[in-house]
Design an enzyme around this catalytic site. Structure first.
Site, PDB file in Angstrom:
ATOM      1  N   GLU A  11     -14.050  -6.283  23.436  1.00 59.95           N
ATOM      2  CA  GLU A  11     -13.480  -6.857  24.665  1.00 59.95           C
ATOM      3  C   GLU A  11     -14.078  -8.237  24.890  1.00 59.95           C
ATOM      4  O   GLU A  11     -15.293  -8.417  24.702  1.00 59.95           O
ATOM      5  CB  GLU A  11     -13.822  -5.917  25.829  1.00 59.95           C
ATOM      6  N   HIS A  12     -13.234  -9.173  25.266  1.00 58.93           N
ATOM      7  CA  HIS A  12     -13.650 -10.572  25.465  1.00 58.93           C
ATOM      8  C   HIS A  12     -14.217 -11.183  24.179  1.00 58.93           C
ATOM      9  O   HIS A  12     -15.026 -12.102  24.231  1.00 58.93           O
ATOM     10  CB  HIS A  12     -14.674 -10.692  26.608  1.00 58.93           C
ATOM     11  N   THR A  13     -13.824 -10.640  23.062  1.00 60.34           N
ATOM     12  CA  THR A  13     -14.254 -11.202  21.771  1.00 60.34           C
ATOM     13  C   THR A  13     -13.150 -12.045  21.138  1.00 60.34           C
ATOM     14  O   THR A  13     -13.430 -12.886  20.299  1.00 60.34           O
ATOM     15  CB  THR A  13     -14.655 -10.087  20.790  1.00 60.34           C
ATOM     16  N   ASP A  14     -11.890 -11.802  21.555  1.00 65.53           N
ATOM     17  CA  ASP A  14     -10.785 -12.507  20.857  1.00 65.53           C
ATOM     18  C   ASP A  14     -10.887 -14.021  21.014  1.00 65.53           C
ATOM     19  O   ASP A  14     -10.792 -14.758  20.041  1.00 65.53           O
ATOM     20  CB  ASP A  14      -9.391 -11.966  21.245  1.00 65.53           C
ATOM     21  N   GLY A  34      -0.959  -4.694  36.271  1.00 65.01           N
ATOM     22  CA  GLY A  34      -2.360  -4.860  36.705  1.00 65.01           C
ATOM     23  C   GLY A  34      -3.263  -3.725  36.259  1.00 65.01           C
ATOM     24  O   GLY A  34      -4.353  -3.553  36.791  1.00 65.01           O
ATOM     25  N   SER A  41       1.065  -5.395  30.419  1.00 63.69           N
ATOM     26  CA  SER A  41       2.512  -5.427  30.628  1.00 63.69           C
ATOM     27  C   SER A  41       3.020  -6.856  30.444  1.00 63.69           C
ATOM     28  O   SER A  41       4.164  -7.067  30.030  1.00 63.69           O
ATOM     29  CB  SER A  41       2.847  -4.922  32.034  1.00 63.69           C
ATOM     30  N   GLU A  79       1.840 -17.776  28.071  1.00 63.01           N
ATOM     31  CA  GLU A  79       0.922 -17.281  29.114  1.00 63.01           C
ATOM     32  C   GLU A  79      -0.133 -18.341  29.453  1.00 63.01           C
ATOM     33  O   GLU A  79      -0.482 -18.535  30.613  1.00 63.01           O
ATOM     34  CB  GLU A  79       0.272 -15.974  28.652  1.00 63.01           C
ATOM     35  N   ASP A 130      -3.638  -9.348  22.934  1.00 68.95           N
ATOM     36  CA  ASP A 130      -2.578  -8.547  23.555  1.00 68.95           C
ATOM     37  C   ASP A 130      -1.234  -8.772  22.876  1.00 68.95           C
ATOM     38  O   ASP A 130      -0.502  -7.832  22.565  1.00 68.95           O
ATOM     39  CB  ASP A 130      -2.454  -8.879  25.047  1.00 68.95           C
TER      40      ASP A 130
HETATM   41  C1  GLA Z   1      -7.121  -9.853  28.499  1.00 66.25           C
HETATM   42  C2  GLA Z   1      -6.685 -11.013  27.597  1.00 66.25           C
HETATM   43  C3  GLA Z   1      -7.074 -10.773  26.138  1.00 66.25           C
HETATM   44  C4  GLA Z   1      -8.535 -10.389  26.001  1.00 66.25           C
HETATM   45  C5  GLA Z   1      -8.902  -9.297  27.008  1.00 66.25           C
HETATM   46  C6  GLA Z   1     -10.383  -9.008  27.021  1.00 66.25           C
HETATM   47  O1  GLA Z   1      -6.408  -8.694  28.191  1.00 66.25           O
HETATM   48  O2  GLA Z   1      -5.298 -11.185  27.688  1.00 66.25           O
HETATM   49  O3  GLA Z   1      -6.775 -11.903  25.359  1.00 66.25           O
HETATM   50  O4  GLA Z   1      -9.363 -11.504  26.118  1.00 66.25           O
HETATM   51  O5  GLA Z   1      -8.516  -9.622  28.329  1.00 66.25           O
HETATM   52  O6  GLA Z   1     -10.764  -8.460  25.821  1.00 66.25           O
END
Ligand code: GLA
Length: 381
Positions: free
Chosen positions: A27-30, A114, A119, A152, A164
């Site tokens: 998570e938060h690695t992309d 949310g 979505s 986005e 995503d």
């Molecule tokens: C959201 C962002 C993703 C990713 C996640 C955290 O979903 O759209 O790109 O950064 O948060 O992992």
């Protein structure tokens, strides 16, 4: 009145279904060029398209019973809500030099908004895939992923990474994707969870910190890279920073940014380990890494919230739950739980009561399975 109420409007040329996504770990690695382990799920947005031979585009959400129109011959104007995901995609398609014509699109969604199951990416990728097919635009799947992310970033104003949109388009049924967000190399890992199923528990909260804090986290990571880069010009992201190098910059970075970076480095390592554990069928160890990920998000990256922490804590020490963690950007949405199938029903009942007692909010439980990415069904003429 719905723009599609006229029976003449019930004929469509094309149907697209575009899935939400879950992420097991990473998570938060992309946006730090690291690793993620997501997949699409069997909860989707369904879109119907047809050409209307004008320059007008008419969009209607059956789910929210509301719609909007825009004219391709006029400059696209930003809206206030969900319309921007669609307008943003059209904007990107035009910027790529492609020429879509006027179209009608009707949308139905099974994805809660949310809830951290994206979505928004499902909608963007569904619209991009539909227009690509309807107007023969010749876009590759990867182009669809990238233009949807850009839509986005630029039109909606969310500075999201690529996970995503990638998961929404590229997933394969019954598989997870181990994606290297630096090289964009992907490996499909069989989703073999034996007696376990995947259960999402939706906190039904979505704290409004989410967007601003997301962008703040990105900036904190970028600041760290900029600092380290001054002495090491080969470093362009946290992906290339080793724990030893990070240690050297501890004082210069200060406690907050150091803590963010520590999380990112550790989380990348956890994704690699988790993939290995899953391949070897070591589900308990896989689940422990999910818990460790949550702790990092809670204490070091600080993107969790009391509702998510409550649900993760509640799951601890139950031998039928292998792993649990918050998912997505944070500050609300769902936890993902790896849980023995035969305990799901009784656990939902128990945790829902406890959650209500604590927060006076109803919990929603959603069982999901890894599913295929965006699918297109074209009507034969
Ligand atoms: C959201 C962002 C993703 C990713 C996640 C955290 O979903 O759209 O790109 O950064 O948060 O992992």
């Amino acid at each position: 009145m719905s723009i599609f109420e006229n029976p003449e409007h019930t004929n469509f040329d094309l149907e697209v279904s575009s899935p939400g996504r879950i992420n097991f770990i990473g998570e938060h690695t992309d946006y730090n060029q690291g690793f993620v382990l997501p997949t699409a799920i069997d909860k989707r947005i369904y879109l119907k398209f047809r050409k209307n031979d004008t320059s007008n585009c008419r969009i209607y959400s059956e789910t929210f019973q509301t719609g909007f129109e825009f004219d391709l011959e006029k400059e696209l104007q930003k809206g206030k809500g969900w319309e921007n995901y669609i307008l943003g995609v059209v904007d990107q398609i035009i910027k790529l030099g492609k020429k879509p014509g006027g179209f009608d699109c009707s949308i139905q969604s099974e994805l809660p908004v949310g809830a951290g199951i994206s979505s928004s990416a499902a909608l963007e990728c569904g619209v991009a895939s539909g227009l690509n097919e309807l107007f023969d635009l010749g876009l590759s799947k990867m182009e669809i992923v990238k233009l949807s992310q850009k839509a986005e970033n630029e039109f909606v104003g969310n500075n999201c990474g690529i996970m995503d949109q990638y998961a929404s388009v590229m997933s394969k049924k019954a598989h997870l994707i181990m994606l290297d967000c630096q090289s964009m190399e992907a490996e499909y890992i069989p989703a073999d969870f034996r007696s376990c199923k995947l259960l999402l528990l939706n906190t039904n909260v979505s704290h409004n910190l989410a967007e601003s804090e997301y962008n703040t986290r990105r900036k904190e990571c970028e600041k760290a890279v900029a600092l380290i880069q001054k002495d090491h010009n080969n470093i362009s992201s946290l992906r290339e920073v080793s724990p030893a190098l990070l240690e050297q910059y501890k004082d210069l970075l200060g406690p907050v940014i150091y803590s963010r970076c520590t999380y990112v480095l550790q989380e990348n390592e956890r994704v690699v380990q988790a993939t290995d554990k899953l391949r070897k069928g070591k589900l308990k160890e896989f689940g422990q890494l999910m818990y460790a990920s949550h702790e990092g998000l809670q204490h070091n990256y600080e993107v969790s919230c009391p509702e998510l922490d409550f649900l993760v804590d509640y799951s601890r020490d139950r031998d039928f739950i292998y792993g649990s963690r918050m998912m997505g950007g944070g500050f609300g949405g769902c936890t993902l739980n790896l849980i023995d199938e035969d305990k799901i029903e009784s656990y939902i009942e128990e945790v829902s009561k406890a959650y209500y007692q604590e927060f006076q909010i109803n919990l929603d439980a959603i069982s999901v399975s890894p599913d295929a990415g965006t699918l297109i069904t074209k009507k034969e003429n």
